[in-house]
Enzyme design. Sequence first.
Site, PDB file in Angstrom:
ATOM      1  N   LYS A  36      -3.657  -0.406   4.850  1.00  0.00           N
ATOM      2  CA  LYS A  36      -2.569  -0.109   3.803  1.00  0.00           C
ATOM      3  C   LYS A  36      -1.808   0.925   4.697  1.00  0.00           C
ATOM      4  O   LYS A  36      -2.454   1.711   5.505  1.00  0.00           O
ATOM      5  CB  LYS A  36      -3.173   0.360   2.367  1.00  0.00           C
ATOM      6  CG  LYS A  36      -3.800  -0.987   1.808  1.00  0.00           C
ATOM      7  CD  LYS A  36      -2.793  -2.204   1.603  1.00  0.00           C
ATOM      8  CE  LYS A  36      -3.117  -3.136   0.452  1.00  0.00           C
ATOM      9  NZ  LYS A  36      -4.353  -3.913   0.773  1.00  0.00           N
TER      10      LYS A  36
HETATM   11  C1  LIG Z   1      -4.733  -4.704  -0.851  1.00  0.00           C
HETATM   12  C2  LIG Z   1      -4.266  -5.257  -2.070  1.00  0.00           C
HETATM   13  C3  LIG Z   1      -5.115  -5.082  -3.163  1.00  0.00           C
HETATM   14  C4  LIG Z   1      -6.530  -4.444  -3.217  1.00  0.00           C
HETATM   15  O1  LIG Z   1      -7.027  -3.609  -2.584  1.00  0.00           O
HETATM   16  P1  LIG Z   1      -8.454  -3.278  -1.871  1.00  0.00           P
HETATM   17  O2  LIG Z   1      -8.423  -2.025  -1.618  1.00  0.00           O
HETATM   18  O3  LIG Z   1      -8.506  -4.166  -0.418  1.00  0.00           O
HETATM   19  O4  LIG Z   1      -9.414  -3.955  -3.024  1.00  0.00           O
HETATM   20  C5  LIG Z   1      -4.672  -5.418  -4.461  1.00  0.00           C
HETATM   21  N1  LIG Z   1      -3.330  -5.923  -4.390  1.00  0.00           N
HETATM   22  C6  LIG Z   1      -2.524  -6.129  -3.242  1.00  0.00           C
HETATM   23  C7  LIG Z   1      -1.238  -6.478  -3.505  1.00  0.00           C
HETATM   24  C8  LIG Z   1      -3.006  -5.602  -2.044  1.00  0.00           C
HETATM   25  O5  LIG Z   1      -2.318  -5.791  -1.245  1.00  0.00           O
END
Ligand SMILES: *Cc1c(COP(=O)(O)O)cnc(C)c1O
Length: 397
Positions: free
Chosen positions: A186
């Site tokens: 992210k």
């Molecule tokens: C990455 C992501 C998540 C979940 O995040 P994690 O930290 O990997 O559990 C949820 N929603 C979206 C849109 C994402 O891109």
Amino acid sequence: MPGFELFGESEKSQVQDVLDSGVLMRYGFDGMRNNHWKALELEAALSKRMESKYAQLVSSGTAALTVALASAGVGAGDEVIMPTFTFVASFESILAIGAIPILVDVDDTLTLSPEAVENAITDKTKVVMPVHMCGSMADLGALKAICDKHNLLLLEDACQAIGGSYDGKPLGSYGDLGCFSFDYVKTITCGEGGAIITNNEQYKINADHYSDHGHDHVGNNRGTETHPFLGYNFRISELHAAVGCAQIERLDDFLSIQKKNYTVLRDALSPLANITFRKVPEGGVENYSFISFFLPTTELAKKAHTALGEAGVDACFYWFDNNWHYYKKWEHLTHKRSLGKLPQEVVNQLPDYSKSDFSKSDAWIGRTISCLVKLSWTDEQVTERAAKMKDVLEKFI
Ligand SMILES: *Cc1c(COP(=O)(O)O)cnc(C)c1O
């Protein structure tokens, strides 16, 4: 997009603080921790940057969504409206609390279609969960009006769009609750981690307790704390929070790099008559983590995506065929493939998605290509990439 591209000295120094004290947990051990409270520090920084009264860190973005729903009192049999284009975490978090994921179409924003949302509302609907995919947002004004009219909660999944804004407000802060992910890919990362933001004090208290086994966090002895309601363990560790403390300081720098790189690509592709860009709702500012555009047809989009790969333009996604981000490949959900028995509410109420008509989503997602905007590119690399993309894409008419 990924913050890990620029992992450096400030991240190491924050983690070293934690290693020096040896206190890897966010709660307790007051005497040993040399006054390092990384999770608390990151929560303060996050609520400030996101202009929200409260932030609650948890172990992942998926945990953030789960805790947000639980904190708002959503439970077994409640319906949560979510888009056909998102990450599987959306329905995982809903199912985790026994609630029912109600999939609805996306539109040219690549996020929830307000019209589809309105059509999906029943007397069991509790929450509308827009997902701000690939750096841009849902039409939050329209969704908020629907939520107000039907007395529903608006829960923003801003995991892929941190730092973007709508109507002058940071994404995540517009709805009743907002969620972020700090997983490794992210815009800013903790390695693993997530957060909930809200202006609602009760939701914050609930999230604080629920994410730590129901601990009320009163006093300074964990053993004698009470547990006003059932909880779970969704805690973040101090090590992870420490990485986040460094990364959030760099968020605005990351965003400006993304914007600069995005703009070079956008300027190169804009003259092409066969390319249109995803719609950004009026009043919205992207976080520029992706550049997403439509080809004239699904066939052309598929071919153009393959051609981009062959030309060496990496990190472009054709979501229509993707195993994780589009409803077509969610057979485990459609066929209710769980290890153990699902809650009876889910068994009874989950729609038969093998029979659903999501042709409106298909019409947009089938034509979409999204390319990641990286932080580590040199100016030369971006210019070269932009020229390559233009050369490849202009042929697909
Ligand atoms: C990455 C992501 C998540 C979940 O995040 P994690 O930290 O990997 O559990 C949820 N929603 C979206 C849109 C994402 O891109």
